[in-house]
Enzyme design. Structure first.
Site, PDB file in Angstrom:
ATOM      1  N   GLU A 281       4.247  -5.231   7.467  1.00 17.22           N
ATOM      2  CA  GLU A 281       3.472  -4.147   8.109  1.00 17.22           C
ATOM      3  C   GLU A 281       3.931  -3.847   9.529  1.00 17.22           C
ATOM      4  OE1 GLU A 281       2.198  -6.459   6.149  1.00 17.22           O
ATOM      5  OE2 GLU A 281       0.666  -5.576   4.855  1.00 17.22           O
TER       6      GLU A 281
ATOM      7  N   GLU B 134      -0.737  -9.343  -0.507  1.00 16.16           N
ATOM      8  CA  GLU B 134      -2.175  -9.594  -0.329  1.00 16.16           C
ATOM      9  C   GLU B 134      -2.897  -9.636  -1.680  1.00 16.16           C
ATOM     10  OE1 GLU B 134      -2.165  -6.311   2.511  1.00 16.16           O
ATOM     11  OE2 GLU B 134      -3.290  -7.576   3.892  1.00 16.16           O
TER      12      GLU B 134
ATOM     13  N   GLY C 252       0.451  -4.960   0.844  1.00 19.41           N
ATOM     14  CA  GLY C 252      -0.708  -5.039  -0.053  1.00 19.41           C
ATOM     15  C   GLY C 252      -0.394  -5.770  -1.346  1.00 19.41           C
TER      16      GLY C 252
ATOM     17  N   ALA D 285       0.872  -1.174   0.000  1.00 22.05           N
ATOM     18  CA  ALA D 285       0.000   0.000   0.000  1.00 22.05           C
ATOM     19  C   ALA D 285       0.910   1.225   0.000  1.00 22.05           C
ATOM     20  CB  ALA D 285      -0.887  -0.012   1.237  1.00 22.05           C
TER      21      ALA D 285
HETATM   22  N1  COA Z   1       4.602   3.147  -0.689  1.00 24.14           N
HETATM   23  C1  COA Z   1       4.994   4.310  -1.242  1.00 24.14           C
HETATM   24  N2  COA Z   1       6.123   4.428  -1.940  1.00 24.14           N
HETATM   25  C2  COA Z   1       6.887   3.349  -2.075  1.00 24.14           C
HETATM   26  C3  COA Z   1       6.541   2.111  -1.504  1.00 24.14           C
HETATM   27  C4  COA Z   1       5.330   2.042  -0.800  1.00 24.14           C
HETATM   28  N3  COA Z   1       4.899   0.884  -0.262  1.00 24.14           N
HETATM   29  N4  COA Z   1       7.522   1.208  -1.800  1.00 24.14           N
HETATM   30  C5  COA Z   1       8.420   1.870  -2.529  1.00 24.14           C
HETATM   31  N5  COA Z   1       8.053   3.168  -2.689  1.00 24.14           N
HETATM   32  C6  COA Z   1       8.754   4.223  -3.421  1.00 24.14           C
HETATM   33  C7  COA Z   1       9.951   4.747  -2.638  1.00 24.14           C
HETATM   34  O1  COA Z   1       9.556   5.720  -1.694  1.00 24.14           O
HETATM   35  C8  COA Z   1      10.776   5.328  -3.769  1.00 24.14           C
HETATM   36  O2  COA Z   1      10.208   6.553  -4.158  1.00 24.14           O
HETATM   37  P1  COA Z   1      11.156   7.862  -4.382  1.00 24.14           P
HETATM   38  O3  COA Z   1      12.095   7.455  -5.486  1.00 24.14           O
HETATM   39  O4  COA Z   1      10.215   8.937  -4.780  1.00 24.14           O
HETATM   40  O5  COA Z   1      11.877   8.093  -3.082  1.00 24.14           O
HETATM   41  C9  COA Z   1      10.533   4.358  -4.924  1.00 24.14           C
HETATM   42  O6  COA Z   1       9.305   3.694  -4.619  1.00 24.14           O
HETATM   43  C10 COA Z   1      11.623   3.302  -5.062  1.00 24.14           C
HETATM   44  O7  COA Z   1      11.750   2.632  -3.819  1.00 24.14           O
HETATM   45  P2  COA Z   1      13.161   2.472  -3.040  1.00 24.14           P
HETATM   46  O8  COA Z   1      12.858   2.274  -1.599  1.00 24.14           O
HETATM   47  O9  COA Z   1      14.072   3.582  -3.399  1.00 24.14           O
HETATM   48  O10 COA Z   1      13.681   1.125  -3.702  1.00 24.14           O
HETATM   49  P3  COA Z   1      14.692   0.069  -3.056  1.00 24.14           P
HETATM   50  O11 COA Z   1      15.053  -0.874  -4.150  1.00 24.14           O
HETATM   51  O12 COA Z   1      15.771   0.749  -2.303  1.00 24.14           O
HETATM   52  O13 COA Z   1      13.815  -0.738  -1.958  1.00 24.14           O
HETATM   53  C11 COA Z   1      11.872  -1.907  -1.152  1.00 24.14           C
HETATM   54  C12 COA Z   1      12.736  -1.548  -2.382  1.00 24.14           C
HETATM   55  C13 COA Z   1      10.621  -2.605  -1.686  1.00 24.14           C
HETATM   56  C14 COA Z   1      12.646  -2.845  -0.222  1.00 24.14           C
HETATM   57  C15 COA Z   1      11.486  -0.617  -0.389  1.00 24.14           C
HETATM   58  O14 COA Z   1      10.957   0.312  -1.337  1.00 24.14           O
HETATM   59  C16 COA Z   1      10.441  -0.818   0.673  1.00 24.14           C
HETATM   60  O15 COA Z   1      10.769  -1.306   1.756  1.00 24.14           O
HETATM   61  N6  COA Z   1       9.202  -0.425   0.394  1.00 24.14           N
HETATM   62  C17 COA Z   1       8.118  -0.506   1.360  1.00 24.14           C
HETATM   63  C18 COA Z   1       7.646  -1.920   1.525  1.00 24.14           C
HETATM   64  C19 COA Z   1       6.553  -2.007   2.561  1.00 24.14           C
HETATM   65  O16 COA Z   1       6.750  -1.762   3.731  1.00 24.14           O
HETATM   66  N7  COA Z   1       5.374  -2.370   2.069  1.00 24.14           N
HETATM   67  C20 COA Z   1       4.241  -2.579   2.911  1.00 24.14           C
HETATM   68  C21 COA Z   1       3.396  -1.385   2.985  1.00 24.14           C
HETATM   69  S1  COA Z   1       1.927  -1.787   3.883  1.00 24.14           S
END
Ligand code: COA
Length: 260
Positions: free
Chosen positions: A134, A114, A111, A66
């Site tokens: 989460e 999910e 999400g 999400a």
């Molecule tokens: N919501 C909003 N933005 C997200 C996102 C999310 N769930 N997951 C990634 N993004 C965005 C990042 O903020 C970044 O945006 P920016 O370039 O404007 O800063 C872009 O997507 C790329 O992500 P980044 O974190 O730079 O990539 P990465 O390869 O370093 O890491 C992940 C990848 C997936 C490990 C990391 O993005 C992450 O932990 N995301 C959240 C996962 C999460 O907690 N999901 C559950 C949500 S309920």
């Protein structure tokens, strides 16, 4: 129809629906949920479409969860609505009688995991990473994850992944039954189309009743589920495709289903 956050490509009775916010790793914002909801209505009502493949744009992610910038603004009142809205869209996907196959091409977190769980079949690329992280954000899964993950891979395993927030790589996802098959990234979509094409070649009434009947396992007792199965089995036997399928076997030829 055009969608802000989705691409839809239709060919040979198969719709490929791509979540298309690659710059945000296809994170699900409220617009994506609105688009998914409308797209599934559209695909359900389009008689040309037999099977739906769901995948993510880019090489890194199916859906990274999400959208955390929206999550961050929730309070107790708005959060319940947020969760119920997402659950309703994902339920619509699960209840879609046309098979929905998730081709998981990278991160499927929160999400995103999910969403994959709401699909009927999951295949993944070798670089896929699943997880319900989460707890790292001080919340629990809210789009059905605690329920669907526990039902699919068992409560003990689901508990561990949800409590630790650990990522599950493709090999582990295959081992625990979270995905059916793992392919190299460049093979994933070809394999998804291959599976969808095979399903498309069957009588579609039987396919849709199969989806309904298997889905009922999460809603009914064994006895009720078997009664439901018997009713759908009986309905199949009233179709043209049943006559064609059985006759073709007896006449040693390929069936020519008309999906009626
Ligand atoms: N919501 C909003 N933005 C997200 C996102 C999310 N769930 N997951 C990634 N993004 C965005 C990042 O903020 C970044 O945006 P920016 O370039 O404007 O800063 C872009 O997507 C790329 O992500 P980044 O974190 O730079 O990539 P990465 O390869 O370093 O890491 C992940 C990848 C997936 C490990 C990391 O993005 C992450 O932990 N995301 C959240 C996962 C999460 O907690 N999901 C559950 C949500 S309920």
């Amino acid at each position: 129809m055009n969608y802000k956050t989705l691409l839809i490509e239709i060919k040979d009775n198969i719709a490929v629906l791509t979540l298309n916010r690659p710059e945000k790793l296809n994170a699900l914002n409220s617009q994506t949920l609105i688009d998914l909801d409308s797209a599934f209505d559209e695909l359900k009502n389009n008689d040309e479409i037999f099977v739906i493949i769901l995948t993510g744009s880019g090489e890194k992610a199916f859906v990274a969860g999400a959208d955390i910038s929206e999550l961050n603004k929730l309070d107790t009142i708005s959060a319940k609505d947020f969760s119920k809205k997402g659950q309703a869209v994902f339920d619509k996907i699960t209840k879609c009688e046309k098979p929905v196959l998730a081709a998981v091409n990278g991160f499927a977190l929160g999400g995103g995991c999910e969403l994959a769980l709401a699909c009927h079949i999951r295949i993944a690329s070798e670089n896929a990473k699943f997880g319900q992280p989460e707890v790292n954000l001080g919340i629990i899964p809210g789009y059905g994850g605690t329920q669907r993950l526990a039902r699919l891979i068992n409560t003990g395993r689901a508990m561990e992944y949800i409590l630790t927030g650990d990522m599950i790589n493709a090999e582990e996802a295959f081992r625990i039954g979270l995905v059916n098959k793992v392919y190299s990234p460049d093979q994933l979509m070809d394999k998804a189309i291959e599976i969808a094409t095979k399903i498309s070649s069957k009588g579609q009434q039987a396919i849709r009743f199969s989806v309904k009947s298997v889905n009922s396992v999460n809603e009914m007792s064994l006895n009720d589920g078997q009664n439901f199965e018997a009713s759908l089995f009986a309905l199949c036997c009233g179709t043209e495709d049943f006559k064609e399928g059985t006759s073709a076997f007896l006449e040693k030829r390929k069936p020519n289903f008309i999906n009626k």
